[in-house]
Motif scaffolding. Structure first.
Motif, short mmCIF file in Angstrom:
data_model
loop_
_atom_site.label_atom_id
_atom_site.label_comp_id
_atom_site.label_asym_id
_atom_site.label_seq_id
_atom_site.Cartn_x
_atom_site.Cartn_y
_atom_site.Cartn_z
N LEU A 118 0.82 -1.21 0.00
CA LEU A 118 0.00 0.00 0.00
C LEU A 118 0.86 1.27 0.00
N GLY A 119 1.88 1.26 -0.84
CA GLY A 119 2.67 2.47 -1.02
C GLY A 119 3.92 2.58 -0.17
N GLN A 120 4.23 1.57 0.61
CA GLN A 120 5.44 1.59 1.42
C GLN A 120 6.05 0.20 1.43
N PRO A 121 7.35 0.08 1.70
CA PRO A 121 7.95 -1.25 1.78
C PRO A 121 7.32 -2.05 2.92
N LEU A 122 7.13 -3.32 2.69
CA LEU A 122 6.51 -4.17 3.69
C LEU A 122 7.27 -4.11 5.02
N ARG A 123 8.58 -3.97 4.97
CA ARG A 123 9.36 -3.95 6.21
C ARG A 123 8.98 -2.78 7.12
N GLU A 124 8.37 -1.72 6.54
CA GLU A 124 8.01 -0.56 7.34
C GLU A 124 6.86 -0.84 8.31
N VAL A 125 6.12 -1.92 8.10
CA VAL A 125 5.02 -2.24 9.01
C VAL A 125 5.37 -3.41 9.92
N THR A 126 6.65 -3.77 9.98
CA THR A 126 7.11 -4.80 10.91
C THR A 126 7.99 -4.14 11.97
N THR A 127 8.19 -4.83 13.07
CA THR A 127 9.02 -4.27 14.15
C THR A 127 10.42 -4.86 14.18
N LEU A 128 10.62 -6.00 13.51
CA LEU A 128 11.91 -6.69 13.57
C LEU A 128 12.52 -6.79 12.19
N SER A 129 13.78 -6.39 12.07
CA SER A 129 14.51 -6.60 10.82
C SER A 129 15.32 -7.88 10.85
N ASN A 130 15.58 -8.38 12.05
CA ASN A 130 16.32 -9.63 12.21
C ASN A 130 15.49 -10.62 13.01
N LEU A 131 15.58 -11.87 12.64
CA LEU A 131 14.83 -12.92 13.33
C LEU A 131 15.45 -13.18 14.70
N PRO A 132 14.67 -13.16 15.78
CA PRO A 132 15.22 -13.48 17.10
C PRO A 132 15.83 -14.89 17.12
N ALA A 133 16.92 -15.03 17.84
CA ALA A 133 17.61 -16.32 17.92
C ALA A 133 16.97 -17.18 19.00
N PHE A 134 15.77 -17.69 18.70
CA PHE A 134 15.00 -18.40 19.71
C PHE A 134 15.22 -19.91 19.69
N SER A 135 16.06 -20.41 18.75
CA SER A 135 16.26 -21.86 18.67
C SER A 135 17.58 -22.15 17.96
N TYR A 136 17.74 -23.41 17.55
CA TYR A 136 18.95 -23.84 16.87
C TYR A 136 19.02 -23.24 15.46
N PRO A 137 20.22 -23.12 14.90
CA PRO A 137 20.36 -22.50 13.58
C PRO A 137 19.51 -23.13 12.49
N HIS A 138 19.42 -24.46 12.45
CA HIS A 138 18.64 -25.09 11.38
C HIS A 138 17.15 -24.81 11.54
N VAL A 139 16.70 -24.64 12.78
CA VAL A 139 15.29 -24.29 13.02
C VAL A 139 15.04 -22.84 12.62
#
Length: 240
Positions: A118-139
């Motif tokens: 809707l006229g802006q990059p999708l990333r502008e409506v998210t709060t995180l640019s990096n995925l939290p490291a909540f598990s193992y690398p393959h997950v």
């Protein structure tokens, strides 16, 4: 200025189109003699020839049709792929915004961040640019491909959404098999006409572990949540 003209002016100020949520938020209804002003806004856009529907929850001014569709890259000559790309990103954006309004962090895959919402990059409506490291690398590598992720205050997944427009659910089910051990809502978002296909695919033996875990959500339901007063006020709407 009457109610219809107020809605027209708000939409025109936004470039000729708006979600119902935007109209609810920006239309001054303080002098409207009704207890349900947001229902009145919805009725106005649904019944007046001054407006046309682009997608569930998204409306535009009829006298700006050509300009709006060109801006959104939805001209009549847009091919099926372009239409599908718009739909996919549109519902990703709605889900990301809903997550924010619920006080959650939101993430979309890095390769989707520059797609127009809707006229802006999708990333502008998210709060995180990096995925939290909540598990193992393959997950994490697997989780990073999910269309929309919501995270709670402990940076653990609260909900996962796969938007299925032109595919057949199997790739999404395969992702969720790898991610089923997290205490998160697992959701498939698609047109309501695909709900039977969703149910049929879920009966396959390979996907049996997902049957009590995965929820089907229609495009219309996402749009309704996005536009509802309860979501706009940061509370959880019923049905999810």
């Amino acid at each position: 200025m009457n109610q219809r003209n107020q809605v027209i002016e708000v939409m025109r100020h936004n470039g000729g189109f708006a979600t119902l949520q935007y109209l609810n938020q920006h239309t001054d209804v303080s002098k409207w003699a009704t207890r349900t002003p947001f229902a009145s806004i919805r009725r106005i856009v649904q019944t007046s020839s001054d407006f046309f529907k682009i997608r569930p929850g998204l409306w535009a001014l009829s006298d700006m049709r050509e300009l709006v569709l060109q801006y959104l890259q939805l001209q009549p000559q847009a091919n099926e792929y372009q239409q599908a790309e718009f739909d996919h990103t549109y519902y990703q954006g709605l889900l990301a915004e809903i997550g924010q309004w619920r006080g959650l962090d939101t993430y979309v895959p890095a390769q989707d961040g520059n797609r127009p919402f809707l006229g802006q990059p999708l990333r502008e409506v998210t709060t995180l640019s990096n995925l939290p490291a909540f598990s193992y690398p393959h997950v994490l590598r697997r989780a990073a491909t999910v269309d929309v992720l919501w995270f709670n205050a402990r940076q653990l997944p609260a909900a996962m959404f796969e938007v299925e427009h032109s595919t057949d659910f199997q790739n999404s089910f395969a992702k969720y098999l790898d991610l089923q051990d997290f205490r998160a809502q697992l959701c498939l978002v698609a047109s309501s006409v695909k709900q039977r296909e969703f149910a049929d695919k879920l009966t396959r033996t390979a996907f049996e572990p997902l049957r009590p875990l995965v929820q089907f959500i229609s495009y219309e339901q996402v749009a309704q949540w996005h536009s509802s007063e309860s979501v706009r006020q940061n509370s959880v709407p019923s049905g999810f």
